[in-house]
Design a protein around this motif. Structure first.
Motif, PDB file in Angstrom:
ATOM      1  N   LEU A 149       1.559   6.911  -6.960  1.00 14.07           N
ATOM      2  CA  LEU A 149       0.533   8.024  -7.125  1.00 14.07           C
ATOM      3  C   LEU A 149       1.160   9.459  -7.048  1.00 14.07           C
ATOM      4  CD1 LEU A 149      -2.649   6.499  -5.793  1.00 14.07           C
ATOM      5  CD2 LEU A 149      -1.978   6.725  -7.989  1.00 14.07           C
ATOM      6  N   LEU A 150       1.974   9.539  -6.013  1.00 13.45           N
ATOM      7  CA  LEU A 150       2.634  10.749  -5.678  1.00 13.45           C
ATOM      8  C   LEU A 150       3.697  11.180  -6.780  1.00 13.45           C
ATOM      9  CD1 LEU A 150       3.416  13.012  -3.585  1.00 13.45           C
ATOM     10  CD2 LEU A 150       5.013  11.734  -2.576  1.00 13.45           C
ATOM     11  N   ASN A 151       4.296  10.463  -7.215  1.00 19.42           N
ATOM     12  CA  ASN A 151       5.251  10.570  -7.972  1.00 19.42           C
ATOM     13  C   ASN A 151       4.578  10.930  -9.719  1.00 19.42           C
ATOM     14  OD1 ASN A 151       8.190  10.256  -7.079  1.00 19.42           O
ATOM     15  ND2 ASN A 151       7.459   8.193  -6.616  1.00 19.42           N
ATOM     16  N   PHE A 152       3.540  10.142  -9.808  1.00 24.20           N
ATOM     17  CA  PHE A 152       2.729  10.608 -10.936  1.00 24.20           C
ATOM     18  C   PHE A 152       2.092  11.851 -11.165  1.00 24.20           C
ATOM     19  CE2 PHE A 152      -1.250  10.407 -13.658  1.00 24.20           C
ATOM     20  CZ  PHE A 152      -0.535  10.120 -14.840  1.00 24.20           C
ATOM     21  N   SER A 190       0.768  -1.051   0.075  1.00 27.65           N
ATOM     22  CA  SER A 190      -0.001   0.120  -0.042  1.00 27.65           C
ATOM     23  C   SER A 190       0.871   1.142   0.179  1.00 27.65           C
ATOM     24  CB  SER A 190      -0.787   0.022   1.166  1.00 27.65           C
ATOM     25  OG  SER A 190      -1.658  -1.258   1.323  1.00 27.65           O
ATOM     26  N   PHE A 191       1.995   1.381   0.579  1.00 27.91           N
ATOM     27  CA  PHE A 191       2.716   2.189   0.731  1.00 27.91           C
ATOM     28  C   PHE A 191       3.575   2.580  -0.426  1.00 27.91           C
ATOM     29  CE2 PHE A 191       7.241   3.921   2.050  1.00 27.91           C
ATOM     30  CZ  PHE A 191       7.030   5.351   2.423  1.00 27.91           C
ATOM     31  N   LEU A 192       3.739   1.616  -1.424  1.00 28.52           N
ATOM     32  CA  LEU A 192       4.586   1.563  -2.615  1.00 28.52           C
ATOM     33  C   LEU A 192       3.549   2.110  -3.656  1.00 28.52           C
ATOM     34  CD1 LEU A 192       6.902   0.889  -4.294  1.00 28.52           C
ATOM     35  CD2 LEU A 192       6.222  -1.539  -4.500  1.00 28.52           C
ATOM     36  N   ILE A 218       7.665   4.911 -13.183  1.00 27.30           N
ATOM     37  CA  ILE A 218       7.794   3.739 -13.834  1.00 27.30           C
ATOM     38  C   ILE A 218       8.489   2.546 -13.213  1.00 27.30           C
ATOM     39  CG2 ILE A 218       8.909   2.782 -16.162  1.00 27.30           C
ATOM     40  CD1 ILE A 218       8.254   5.363 -17.359  1.00 27.30           C
ATOM     41  N   LYS A 219       9.690   3.258 -12.305  1.00 33.41           N
ATOM     42  CA  LYS A 219      10.635   2.378 -11.288  1.00 33.41           C
ATOM     43  C   LYS A 219       9.720   1.738 -10.252  1.00 33.41           C
ATOM     44  CE  LYS A 219      13.994   2.838  -7.782  1.00 33.41           C
ATOM     45  NZ  LYS A 219      14.738   3.583  -7.142  1.00 33.41           N
ATOM     46  N   TYR A 220       8.856   2.304  -9.441  1.00 33.18           N
ATOM     47  CA  TYR A 220       7.912   1.526  -8.473  1.00 33.18           C
ATOM     48  C   TYR A 220       6.913   0.896  -9.119  1.00 33.18           C
ATOM     49  CZ  TYR A 220      10.429   5.164  -5.397  1.00 33.18           C
ATOM     50  OH  TYR A 220      11.375   5.649  -4.368  1.00 33.18           O
TER      51      TYR A 220
END
Length: 624
Positions: free
Chosen positions: A76-79, A69-71, A473-475
């Motif tokens: 979403l934050l980085n997007f 869930s943290f991932l 993309i990485k996450y």
């Protein structure tokens, strides 16, 4: 039944006396609430990885589910950060370079700066290029990538004209940076407050939390057998966690003085070892970074493999320290006899010092080289223009390399460590192999990996505006890699972990990473002179100078108000008022807590009175 009928009749009588307007408003409110409830129910099916995370929760418990869930939260934050930077910085620059809108390029008057400071020749690939060169550029951010919108040096447009409106790109660049930092801070605080509430409720009365799980934990709306099985397993893990923690608390309470002395002595000794490991990591990173900065430009052939190795040496050593440090700490903490939740917290804190301090040492070394003014190196431009003609892009390349290397290491560990270990343990009966067994899914190590990568993203976005897209993309890929590794190569933790405390502490550590990211960004924006050969801020002595320059274009009255708000005469009273409000809120919270405790005591007394009354009535009926 009679009471319910009486209430229903009174409601009907009240409705009949209402006006048509009030009847319509009441019906509209009911319809709106029903529609919102249905939309909320449908939107839950659109949540990213909803089914996958529920499946992980049922099979491996809520502690491991909290990691995934943290991932998802970081994806979403980085997007959103990427959308913010792309919309306000990258897109206007690209559109202007294609001539769709009129634009002006940042230009420095020769009277203000020497010509030597404006020379910037990126190492773009020319002529016949080998595949090896493309691969090297892709890994290091040099060559063809250095000339793209990925790095700061690409952005040279000063203003974009849309009809008669002037779009100030340097101001937009700086405000977008402040916006993504503020967005991250507020979003983390919001989620942390929610987790803190859950922790507060559980810590206030563990017995009440246990009763809620036993008597009110089941969802009777579940009709699907698979969903029911997952819910059953989730509750089972939660109860198992509660019982395990109570067992450990009882064990701690029953310790003798001799056992306490032994455990405390062992913890002191282990902490000395941890401090020695941390000191060795910091010193190694510092020496390697200085060596790389001093020798990377001394190699005759800049495209040689030796120079490539020297350039990558800091990233390699940092990655090695980040990989070995958590393994050593996870091994040592087993001997300290802590609870599972506290083990994760302590291991995370130790590893945070390794990973985040490594970034700090790297940036400190870069700053020392950029601001190295010995022998009048900085006199013409204010910074070391010979080594770093566009130092912002150089810092962006270092952050880019750290993120790419971190991603490669995560994939390499999954492919060349986890899966071979699984095959050996499954198909080899050797005692030495079986001694290692299946590895548990270490939550602290995996959480620290993504917090480390997110801190790099926060720092690097100012120097590389499209870095959040790479992080997204990485996450996204890491989620599926970790899911496959968890299901096929790992076993559930021997001691279960509660999700509520884990979620809250993950966000606290992430907040520490964000606060540490403020320091290098603040120094880069407000202290180090901006490059005169590239970028949006070549007209300004520092990046921050665009703010007062913009304010000077406002009306005089507004200027006085804004400069007054930035002065000490405003800051000191504002700080005093904030302290008074904070003390008032703390006092109010204590008063509410006291009232809750009194109400809880009254409920206990009320229940005892009812039990006493029931007992007396039973005795009276038995002995009339």
């Amino acid at each position: 039944m009679a009471e319910k009928r009486r209430i229903r009749d009174s409601q009907q009588a009240e409705t009949e006396h209402l006006s048509r307007w009030k009847k319509w408003r009441r019906a509209s409110n009911k319809s709106l609430k029903k529609a919102l409830s249905e939309i909320k129910g449908l939107s839950s099916y659109l949540v990213l990885w909803r089914h996958d995370i529920h499946s992980i929760e049922g099979k491996f418990g809520t502690g491991i589910q909290s990691y995934f869930s943290f991932l998802r939260f970081l994806v979403l934050l980085n997007f959103i950060i990427f959308i913010l930077m792309f919309s306000f910085v990258t897109l206007p620059t690209i559109i202007s370079k294609y001539g769709i809108f009129n634009s002006t390029v940042a230009y420095i008057s020769p009277k203000n700066i020497e010509d030597i400071c404006t020379v910037y020749e990126p190492s773009g690939n020319k002529g016949l290029v080998y595949f090896y060169t493309y691969l090297k550029d892709l890994l290091s951010g040099t060559g063809f990538l250095e000339l793209t919108s990925l790095f700061y040096g690409y952005y040279s447009i000063d203003a974009v004209w849309i009809s008669v409106m002037r779009y100030n790109l340097p101001l937009a660049y700086l405000l977008a940076t402040f916006a993504y930092l503020a967005l991250s801070f507020l979003w983390i605080i919001k989620r942390s407050v929610e987790g803190f509430k859950h922790n507060l409720v559980h810590d206030a009365d563990p017995f009440q939390s246990y009763c809620n799980k036993v008597f009110a934990g089941w969802d009777f709306c579940i009709t699907d057998p698979n969903a029911a099985r997952l819910k059953f397993r989730s509750l089972q893990y939660e109860l198992q966690t509660d019982l395990q923690e109570e067992k450990l608390k009882q064990k701690i309470a029953e310790r003798t003085m001799e056992e306490k002395l032994r455990i405390y002595s062992l913890r002191i000794f282990i902490n000395i070892i941890v401090i020695a490991i941390l000191s060795g990591c910091f010193y190694s990173i510092y020496r390697v970074t200085v060596f790389s900065q001093e020798n990377s430009n001394d190699v005759d052939n800049p495209n040689s493999q030796v120079n490539l190795l020297v350039q990558y040496l800091p990233s390699m050593v940092i990655t090695l320290a980040n990989f070995l440090g958590p393994l050593i700490f996870s091994f040592l903490i087993r001997f300290e006899d802590y609870t599972p939740a506290f083990e994760i917290k302590l291991t995370l804190l130790r590893c945070v010092f390794v990973r985040l301090a490594n970034i700090g040492v790297l940036l400190f070394s870069l700053w020392s080289q950029i601001s190295d003014c010995a022998s009048d190196k900085c006199k013409p431009c204010g910074y070391n223009y010979k080594l770093y003609p566009c130092w912002e892009s150089d810092v962006g390349q270092e952050m880019y390399k750290l993120m790419i290397f971190d991603f490669i290491v995560i994939l390499a560990v999954a492919l060349f460590v986890d899966f071979p270990r699984k095959l050996l343990v499954t198909h080899c009966s050797c005692k030495l192999v079986q001694l290692f067994g299946h590895k548990e899914f270490e939550i602290s190590d995996n959480v620290l990996e993504i917090i480390y990568g997110q801190t790099i993203c926060w720092i690097g976005t100012f120097f590389s505006p499209l870095l959040p897209a790479i992080a997204t993309i990485k996450y996204f890929i890491i989620f599926y890699v970790k899911k496959i590794v968890l299901i096929h190569t790992r076993k559930p933790a021997a001691r279960p972990i509660r999700a509520s405390s884990s979620n809250f502490f993950f966000l606290v550590v992430l907040l520490i990473g964000l606060l540490l990211a403020f320091v290098p960004l603040g120094v880069s924006i407000a202290h180090i002179p901006s490059s005169k050969a590239c970028g949006l801020f070549k007209n300004f002595s520092t990046s921050w100078e665009v703010i007062p320059d913009t304010i000077l274009q406002f009306p005089t009255g507004l200027q006085q108000v804004l400069f007054g708000m930035a002065s000490e005469a405003f800051a000191v009273p504002f700080f005093v008022i904030l302290c008074i409000i904070m003390f008032y809120v703390i006092a109010l919270a204590r008063a509410h807590k006291r009232v809750v405790e009194q109400l809880r005591e009254q409920l206990v007394l009320e229940s005892r009175d009812k039990m006493f009354l029931i007992r007396k009535i039973a005795e009276a009926q038995r002995y009339p």
